[in-house]
Design a protein around this motif. Structure first.
Motif, PDB file in Angstrom:
ATOM      1  N   LEU A 177     -10.258  -1.728  -4.560  1.00 53.52           N
ATOM      2  CA  LEU A 177      -9.568  -2.341  -3.513  1.00 53.52           C
ATOM      3  C   LEU A 177      -9.184  -1.395  -2.300  1.00 53.52           C
ATOM      4  CD1 LEU A 177      -7.696  -4.386  -2.058  1.00 53.52           C
ATOM      5  CD2 LEU A 177      -5.625  -3.726  -3.276  1.00 53.52           C
ATOM      6  N   LEU A 178      -9.224   0.023  -2.645  1.00 53.90           N
ATOM      7  CA  LEU A 178      -9.096   0.930  -1.679  1.00 53.90           C
ATOM      8  C   LEU A 178     -10.569   1.206  -1.082  1.00 53.90           C
ATOM      9  CD1 LEU A 178      -7.597   3.203  -0.617  1.00 53.90           C
ATOM     10  CD2 LEU A 178      -8.219   4.887  -2.259  1.00 53.90           C
ATOM     11  N   PHE A 179     -11.741   1.076  -1.661  1.00 51.52           N
ATOM     12  CA  PHE A 179     -12.931   1.051  -1.068  1.00 51.52           C
ATOM     13  C   PHE A 179     -13.067   0.037  -0.050  1.00 51.52           C
ATOM     14  CE2 PHE A 179     -17.365  -0.532  -1.268  1.00 51.52           C
ATOM     15  CZ  PHE A 179     -17.896   0.690  -0.740  1.00 51.52           C
ATOM     16  N   TRP A 180     -12.634  -1.088  -0.478  1.00 53.48           N
ATOM     17  CA  TRP A 180     -12.975  -2.256   0.452  1.00 53.48           C
ATOM     18  C   TRP A 180     -12.099  -2.122   1.709  1.00 53.48           C
ATOM     19  CZ3 TRP A 180     -17.259  -4.566   0.640  1.00 53.48           C
ATOM     20  CH2 TRP A 180     -18.043  -4.856  -0.581  1.00 53.48           C
ATOM     21  N   LEU A 181     -10.971  -1.727   1.457  1.00 59.13           N
ATOM     22  CA  LEU A 181      -9.992  -1.510   2.636  1.00 59.13           C
ATOM     23  C   LEU A 181     -10.637  -0.571   3.691  1.00 59.13           C
ATOM     24  CD1 LEU A 181      -6.425  -1.606   0.942  1.00 59.13           C
ATOM     25  CD2 LEU A 181      -7.366  -3.332   2.547  1.00 59.13           C
ATOM     26  N   LEU A 182     -11.088   0.675   3.061  1.00 59.28           N
ATOM     27  CA  LEU A 182     -11.647   1.743   3.952  1.00 59.28           C
ATOM     28  C   LEU A 182     -12.963   1.095   4.605  1.00 59.28           C
ATOM     29  CD1 LEU A 182     -11.604   4.576   4.710  1.00 59.28           C
ATOM     30  CD2 LEU A 182     -13.011   5.129   2.655  1.00 59.28           C
ATOM     31  N   ALA A 183     -13.658   0.472   3.983  1.00 61.37           N
ATOM     32  CA  ALA A 183     -14.872  -0.231   4.391  1.00 61.37           C
ATOM     33  C   ALA A 183     -14.476  -1.215   5.505  1.00 61.37           C
ATOM     34  CB  ALA A 183     -15.900  -1.061   3.271  1.00 61.37           C
ATOM     35  N   LEU A 184     -13.597  -2.117   5.519  1.00 63.63           N
ATOM     36  CA  LEU A 184     -13.117  -3.047   6.545  1.00 63.63           C
ATOM     37  C   LEU A 184     -12.653  -2.220   7.867  1.00 63.63           C
ATOM     38  CD1 LEU A 184     -11.305  -5.720   4.187  1.00 63.63           C
ATOM     39  CD2 LEU A 184     -13.517  -5.871   5.730  1.00 63.63           C
ATOM     40  N   LEU A 185     -11.925  -1.137   7.243  1.00 60.43           N
ATOM     41  CA  LEU A 185     -11.250  -0.454   8.260  1.00 60.43           C
ATOM     42  C   LEU A 185     -12.430   0.322   9.232  1.00 60.43           C
ATOM     43  CD1 LEU A 185      -8.698   0.983   9.883  1.00 60.43           C
ATOM     44  CD2 LEU A 185      -9.183   2.917   8.282  1.00 60.43           C
ATOM     45  N   TYR A 186     -13.521   0.910   8.840  1.00 66.79           N
ATOM     46  CA  TYR A 186     -14.651   1.286   9.399  1.00 66.79           C
ATOM     47  C   TYR A 186     -15.085   0.271  10.444  1.00 66.79           C
ATOM     48  CZ  TYR A 186     -14.165   5.737   6.871  1.00 66.79           C
ATOM     49  OH  TYR A 186     -13.570   7.000   6.350  1.00 66.79           O
ATOM     50  N   ALA A 187     -15.577  -1.037   9.569  1.00 64.24           N
ATOM     51  CA  ALA A 187     -15.969  -2.105  10.398  1.00 64.24           C
ATOM     52  C   ALA A 187     -15.065  -2.212  11.661  1.00 64.24           C
ATOM     53  CB  ALA A 187     -16.085  -3.297   9.502  1.00 64.24           C
ATOM     54  N   TYR A 188     -13.708  -2.618  11.442  1.00 65.62           N
ATOM     55  CA  TYR A 188     -12.868  -2.743  12.616  1.00 65.62           C
ATOM     56  C   TYR A 188     -13.123  -1.808  13.510  1.00 65.62           C
ATOM     57  CZ  TYR A 188      -8.549  -2.937  15.146  1.00 65.62           C
ATOM     58  OH  TYR A 188      -7.848  -2.973  16.270  1.00 65.62           O
ATOM     59  N   ARG A 189     -13.461  -0.431  13.264  1.00 67.65           N
ATOM     60  CA  ARG A 189     -13.368   0.521  14.274  1.00 67.65           C
ATOM     61  C   ARG A 189     -14.771   0.367  15.125  1.00 67.65           C
ATOM     62  NH1 ARG A 189     -10.021   3.800  16.491  1.00 67.65           N
ATOM     63  NH2 ARG A 189     -11.473   5.346  16.701  1.00 67.65           N
ATOM     64  N   VAL A 190     -15.645   0.027  14.343  1.00 68.07           N
ATOM     65  CA  VAL A 190     -17.076  -0.013  15.123  1.00 68.07           C
ATOM     66  C   VAL A 190     -17.265  -1.288  16.052  1.00 68.07           C
ATOM     67  CG1 VAL A 190     -19.356  -0.631  14.755  1.00 68.07           C
ATOM     68  CG2 VAL A 190     -18.419   0.860  13.195  1.00 68.07           C
ATOM     69  N   VAL A 191     -16.351  -2.575  15.686  1.00 72.10           N
ATOM     70  CA  VAL A 191     -16.300  -3.388  16.607  1.00 72.10           C
ATOM     71  C   VAL A 191     -15.479  -3.146  17.600  1.00 72.10           C
ATOM     72  CG1 VAL A 191     -15.635  -5.800  16.700  1.00 72.10           C
ATOM     73  CG2 VAL A 191     -16.949  -5.157  14.499  1.00 72.10           C
ATOM     74  N   ARG A 192     -14.476  -2.850  17.348  1.00 67.77           N
ATOM     75  CA  ARG A 192     -13.334  -2.604  18.493  1.00 67.77           C
ATOM     76  C   ARG A 192     -13.799  -1.546  19.523  1.00 67.77           C
ATOM     77  NH1 ARG A 192      -8.456   0.246  19.611  1.00 67.77           N
ATOM     78  NH2 ARG A 192      -6.894  -0.789  20.633  1.00 67.77           N
ATOM     79  N   PHE A 193     -14.201  -0.392  18.974  1.00 73.72           N
ATOM     80  CA  PHE A 193     -14.482   0.888  20.027  1.00 73.72           C
ATOM     81  C   PHE A 193     -15.927   0.787  20.322  1.00 73.72           C
ATOM     82  CE2 PHE A 193     -10.517   2.048  17.998  1.00 73.72           C
ATOM     83  CZ  PHE A 193     -10.035   2.852  19.016  1.00 73.72           C
TER      84      PHE A 193
END
Length: 205
Positions: A177-193
């Motif tokens: 779960l921690l791994f997928w949360l980190l992956a989703l956070l990085y994906a969000y950063r890429v899309v947003r910024f």
């Protein structure tokens, strides 16, 4: 035998440092107080603690690049003047995380993980102010090579978690779960910024 390669690499590194020192007439850098205030600190302990604190700032930017800046000069990162400063805990946490990261990569027995750890640590050494002074306080561009290693490490650890998930002694559901949360956070950063690169005005927002 096996030691010949690392010894040769170390010798080449020492030669390059010596050539660099000879070419620029020493290890000193001619930047002002505004650019690099740490080197002008009165006490050596303040300089050492402040440089170590910068390492923890780099670690935070590598792990969670949430609040970024194009300029860290002057008092953007205040000096650490004593061990009683709470920011020393961030330094300890950063170095413990590096040790844990290297130990986990070794335990995985994965060439990709070991390579990733090397790509995280080794490119950072020249800009760490440990061997010679760097003419900047914190510069996010210096983390570009380390980011490649960190991305590879996250992918290697994620693949290892997925492969071992079926084993009785494999990683827990919380690790996955921690791994997928980190992956989703990085994906969000890429899309947003990523949208900030549409124009030079957006990049400075």
């Amino acid at each position: 035998g096996r030691c010949a390669g690392p010894i040769l690499d170390l010798a080449c590194f020492v030669v390059l440092v010596a050539l660099r020192s000879w070419y620029v007439c020493g290890m000193d850098v001619g930047f002002s107080f505004v650019d690099t205030p740490v080197r002008y600190a009165e006490f050596a302990s303040t300089r050492a603690l402040s440089y170590l604190h910068q390492h923890s700032v780099y670690a935070q930017l590598l792990l969670l690049p949430w609040n970024q800046s194009w300029d860290y000069s002057y008092d953007a990162i205040p000096l650490v003047r004593s061990c009683a400063d709470v920011r020393v805990l961030a330094v300890v946490a950063a170095y413990l995380a590096v040790v844990a990261m290297a130990a986990h990569a070794a335990a995985m027995r994965s060439r990709a993980a070991v390579l990733a750890v090397g790509l995280v640590i080794l490119p950072f050494v020249p800009c760490s102010n440990l061997l010679f002074l760097v003419g900047t306080t914190v510069a996010e561009r210096l983390l570009y090579p380390c980011t490649a290693g960190w991305s590879l490490l996250v992918a290697a650890v994620g693949c290892g978690i997925v492969r071992q998930r079926r084993r009785p002694s494999g990683p827990s559901r919380h690790a996955l779960l921690l791994f997928w949360l980190l992956a989703l956070l990085y994906a969000y950063r890429v899309v947003r910024f990523g949208s900030r690169w549409r124009s030079s005005q957006c990049r400075l927002c």
